[in-house]
Scaffold this motif. Structure first.
Motif, mmCIF file in Angstrom:
data_model
loop_
_atom_site.group_PDB
_atom_site.id
_atom_site.type_symbol
_atom_site.label_atom_id
_atom_site.label_comp_id
_atom_site.label_asym_id
_atom_site.label_seq_id
_atom_site.Cartn_x
_atom_site.Cartn_y
_atom_site.Cartn_z
ATOM 1 N N ARG A 1 0.831 -1.212 0.000
ATOM 2 C CA ARG A 1 0.000 0.000 0.000
ATOM 3 C C ARG A 1 0.860 1.255 0.000
ATOM 4 N N LEU A 2 2.075 1.125 0.575
ATOM 5 C CA LEU A 2 2.954 2.289 0.567
ATOM 6 C C LEU A 2 3.468 2.583 -0.838
ATOM 7 N N ASP A 3 3.542 1.538 -1.673
ATOM 8 C CA ASP A 3 4.047 1.723 -3.025
ATOM 9 C C ASP A 3 2.927 1.991 -4.033
ATOM 10 N N ALA A 4 1.660 1.737 -3.651
ATOM 11 C CA ALA A 4 0.555 1.930 -4.602
ATOM 12 C C ALA A 4 0.357 3.418 -4.889
ATOM 13 N N PRO A 5 0.099 3.759 -6.165
ATOM 14 C CA PRO A 5 -0.110 5.185 -6.491
ATOM 15 C C PRO A 5 -1.391 5.712 -5.873
ATOM 16 N N ARG A 6 -1.310 6.912 -5.333
ATOM 17 C CA ARG A 6 -2.488 7.543 -4.755
ATOM 18 C C ARG A 6 -3.195 8.374 -5.822
ATOM 19 N N PRO A 7 -4.529 8.497 -5.765
ATOM 20 C CA PRO A 7 -5.302 9.151 -6.841
ATOM 21 C C PRO A 7 -4.813 10.549 -7.187
ATOM 22 N N ALA A 8 -4.601 11.396 -6.185
ATOM 23 C CA ALA A 8 -4.207 12.774 -6.475
ATOM 24 C C ALA A 8 -2.837 12.813 -7.148
ATOM 25 N N VAL A 9 -1.952 12.010 -6.656
ATOM 26 C CA VAL A 9 -0.624 11.962 -7.249
ATOM 27 C C VAL A 9 -0.701 11.434 -8.672
ATOM 28 N N GLN A 10 -1.545 10.411 -8.880
ATOM 29 C CA GLN A 10 -1.662 9.844 -10.212
ATOM 30 C C GLN A 10 -2.232 10.857 -11.189
ATOM 31 N N ARG A 11 -3.216 11.659 -10.735
ATOM 32 C CA ARG A 11 -3.783 12.679 -11.635
ATOM 33 C C ARG A 11 -2.737 13.706 -12.013
ATOM 34 N N ARG A 12 -1.926 14.117 -11.037
ATOM 35 C CA ARG A 12 -0.876 15.084 -11.363
ATOM 36 C C ARG A 12 0.116 14.486 -12.349
ATOM 37 N N ARG A 13 0.433 13.232 -12.151
ATOM 38 C CA ARG A 13 1.360 12.580 -13.076
ATOM 39 C C ARG A 13 0.756 12.471 -14.481
ATOM 40 N N ASP A 14 -0.542 12.172 -14.550
ATOM 41 C CA ASP A 14 -1.197 12.070 -15.870
ATOM 42 C C ASP A 14 -1.191 13.422 -16.591
ATOM 43 N N ARG A 15 -1.512 14.496 -15.827
ATOM 44 C CA ARG A 15 -1.510 15.825 -16.458
ATOM 45 C C ARG A 15 -0.112 16.206 -16.919
ATOM 46 N N GLN A 16 0.890 15.865 -16.102
ATOM 47 C CA GLN A 16 2.257 16.170 -16.486
ATOM 48 C C GLN A 16 2.654 15.388 -17.734
ATOM 49 N N ALA A 17 2.180 14.131 -17.806
ATOM 50 C CA ALA A 17 2.494 13.320 -18.978
ATOM 51 C C ALA A 17 1.858 13.914 -20.242
ATOM 52 N N GLU A 18 0.616 14.439 -20.107
ATOM 53 C CA GLU A 18 -0.039 15.068 -21.252
ATOM 54 C C GLU A 18 0.736 16.304 -21.700
ATOM 55 N N ARG A 19 1.181 17.112 -20.736
ATOM 56 C CA ARG A 19 1.947 18.314 -21.100
ATOM 57 C C ARG A 19 3.258 17.930 -21.779
ATOM 58 N N ASP A 20 3.867 16.881 -21.257
ATOM 59 C CA ASP A 20 5.128 16.443 -21.869
ATOM 60 C C ASP A 20 4.917 15.997 -23.309
ATOM 61 N N GLU A 21 3.784 15.316 -23.590
ATOM 62 C CA GLU A 21 3.513 14.869 -24.952
ATOM 63 C C GLU A 21 3.261 16.050 -25.893
ATOM 64 N N ILE A 22 2.526 17.042 -25.381
ATOM 65 C CA ILE A 22 2.230 18.234 -26.214
ATOM 66 C C ILE A 22 3.526 18.974 -26.531
ATOM 67 N N GLU A 23 4.382 19.142 -25.496
ATOM 68 C CA GLU A 23 5.634 19.853 -25.730
ATOM 69 C C GLU A 23 6.523 19.082 -26.703
ATOM 70 N N LYS A 24 6.516 17.766 -26.575
ATOM 71 C CA LYS A 24 7.336 16.962 -27.482
ATOM 72 C C LYS A 24 6.812 17.075 -28.914
ATOM 73 N N ALA A 25 5.460 17.044 -29.053
ATOM 74 C CA ALA A 25 4.879 17.174 -30.394
ATOM 75 C C ALA A 25 5.193 18.539 -30.988
ATOM 76 N N TYR A 26 5.186 19.583 -30.133
ATOM 77 C CA TYR A 26 5.495 20.927 -30.621
ATOM 78 C C TYR A 26 6.948 21.017 -31.062
ATOM 79 N N ASP A 27 7.837 20.381 -30.261
ATOM 80 C CA ASP A 27 9.249 20.409 -30.627
ATOM 81 C C ASP A 27 9.510 19.647 -31.918
ATOM 82 N N ASP A 28 8.758 18.614 -32.156
ATOM 83 C CA ASP A 28 8.978 17.784 -33.364
ATOM 84 C C ASP A 28 8.305 18.381 -34.599
ATOM 85 N N PHE A 29 7.444 19.409 -34.402
ATOM 86 C CA PHE A 29 6.700 19.980 -35.545
ATOM 87 C C PHE A 29 7.664 20.783 -36.429
ATOM 88 N N GLU A 30 7.599 20.514 -37.728
ATOM 89 C CA GLU A 30 8.407 21.248 -38.693
ATOM 90 C C GLU A 30 7.492 22.017 -39.657
#
Length: 481
Positions: A450-479
């Motif tokens: 249970r100490l290692d299981a992801p907690r909901p709030a933390v998981q949501r923050r991680r998901d939002r960060q992952a989405e931002r990372d994908e958008i930034e990566k797509a923007y960087d790759d855009f030519e």
């Protein structure tokens, strides 16, 4: 009322160690903040210490049961329990500590000399101290170890330089009263003195102590009269003084026969043959006493004794006797070996010493393997057998120590009985090799996923960060075209 006691049986109990605490840190947004149980406190010791102001064991005669305080249990928030307070028992100088079988445990001579009669139990570890990289959330704590329970015997042997020995009413108490400032009870009947008296004598530059040992009569070394009870007080004295009555009213007694009888009792008691002797012919103030002293003196001197004619009542011959005793005491002190500093002896454990033994026994026709050793027995006492995880932790410790391997070497098989501890207080179980003790439904022993299981709030923050990372990566790759 008894005012002097020189032998008692004492029942001492050290304090128990406090139990460790199993606790989990909790605060807002941290429902499982990790273990924070504190350790239990150490139990108090029972310590015997020489105190010069104590002259008798009377207090322990009236109150023979003594117990130190227990350690306090640990608490949450990493708070350790308070240690138990040591119980210090003052004893007279010259006290010997023995066990019930008569074996000497300690000889307490000299102010401040101490002996731990019963050792307090150690406190149990809390689950915070049991946590490790592998065991992140222990759901158990160790119990405190019980303190020692012991029955001991205290014997007082008077520490004096000179011992006055002789028949009752020979004048020993009178002699010590005029040589020193001691004020013993004096009367004209046998066994007036019921306890040893101690006095301090100053002769020139020498100061020495003198003891009146009462109750010596024929058969004293075998327990007749009071002699055996007080003969132990002669053991520590450097010089023996035979006080002989030259004015006795008993027709079957004379100074020479009295001396022979007392010497025979000292010989039967043993250990006193090397002590220098002086003969004191007392009561020469009586006319018949003076005549008898002059009559027996040549015989005593022919035996090699130094003889003094004195009168305790008339204060005759005391100065010469006092300085002669001081001379003998000075020689005895000079002949004693110099005290050396106590050496610290380190005895390393042998390479092949596992710290425990495994022996095979037969109980009712069935094999029983008994495990004895300081560590296994202490670990068993510290285990809460109502907690499966604690039992599993015990199994791991025993396995790491090599108990399981030794059981197999001794021929133990699955289902055989195993006892850890002495016969009267052992933990017995059926042995199953290489078993995890069925402890952890949560995975490996001591782990909480249970100490290692992801907690909901933390998981949501991680998901939002992952989405931002994908958008930034797509923007960087855009030519652009």
């Amino acid at each position: 009322m008894t005012t002097f006691v020189d032998r008692v049986e004492l029942h001492v109990a050290a304090g128990n160690g406090g139990h460790g605490c199993a606790s989990v840190h909790r605060e807002k947004f941290k429902p499982l903040g990790g273990p924070d149980g504190g350790n239990g406190g150490r139990g108090g010791d029972v310590i015997l210490t020489v105190d010069q102001s104590v002259t008798t064991l009377l207090d322990y005669h009236h109150s023979p049961h003594r117990k130190a305080t227990n350690g306090k249990p640990g608490e949450g928030g990493n708070r350790s329990g308070k240690d138990g307070q040591d119980l210090v028992l003052p004893v007279p100088d010259g006290t010997v500590v023995l066990d019930k079988a008569g074996n000497v445990l300690a000889d307490l001579v000299g102010h401040g000399t101490s002996y731990v009669a019963a050792q307090g139990g150690r406190g149990g570890l809390g689950n915070a101290a049991l946590a490790s990289a592998r065991r992140k959330a222990p759901g158990f704590a160790l119990l405190g170890v019980p303190g020692d329970l012991r029955d001991i015997v205290l014997e007082l042997k008077t520490v004096a330089d000179v011992a006055l020995v002789g028949y009752p009413s020979a004048g020993k108490s009178s002699l010590i009263s005029v040589l020193s400032a001691a004020k013993p009870k004096i009367a004209d009947y046998p066994f007036t003195t019921l306890v040893p008296n101690l006095g301090v004598v100053t002769a020139g530059a020498t100061v020495y102590t003198i003891a009146d040992v009462p109750g010596l009569i024929p058969g004293a070394s075998q327990g007749k009269g009071l002699g055996l009870e007080f003969l132990r007080h002669v053991e520590r004295c450097s010089v023996l003084v035979h006080v002989l009555d030259t004015a006795t009213l008993e027709s079957d007694r004379d100074p020479v026969s009295d001396l022979d009888i007392i010497e025979e009792e000292l010989k039967q008691y043993g250990g006193l043959g090397d002590r220098p002797r002086i003969v004191v012919l007392n009561k020469i103030d009586v006319p018949d006493g003076k005549d008898l002293a002059e009559m027996v003196r040549p015989d005593l001197e022919a035996r090699g004794y130094q003889v003094f004619e004195v009168s305790a009542v008339a204060h005759m011959g005391l100065r010469e006797l006092s300085f002669a005793l001081a001379d003998l005491v000075g020689k005895a002190r000079a002949a004693k070996p110099k005290e050396e500093a106590t050496r610290i002896v380190i005895r390393p454990k042998a390479v092949d010493d596992a710290g425990f033994t495994v022996t095979r026994e037969e109980v009712g026709g069935e094999p029983l393997f008994r495990v004895r050793g300081e560590k296994p027995e202490r670990w068993v006492r510290q285990t809460d057998f109502n907690n499966d995880e604690a039992v599993g932790y015990l199994a791991d410790r025993l396995n790491r120590l090599g108990v399981e391997e030794e059981l197999m070497k001794a021929g133990a098989r699955s289902g055989d009985g195993v006892a850890i501890g002495p016969e009267e207080n052992a933990v017995v179980f059926d042995w199953e090799p290489s078993v995890m003790a069925g402890a952890e439904m949560l995975g490996r022993r001591g782990e909480d996923h249970r100490l290692d299981a992801p907690r909901p709030a933390v998981q949501r923050r991680r998901d939002r960060q992952a989405e931002r990372d994908e958008i930034e990566k797509a923007y960087d790759d855009f030519e652009p075209f």
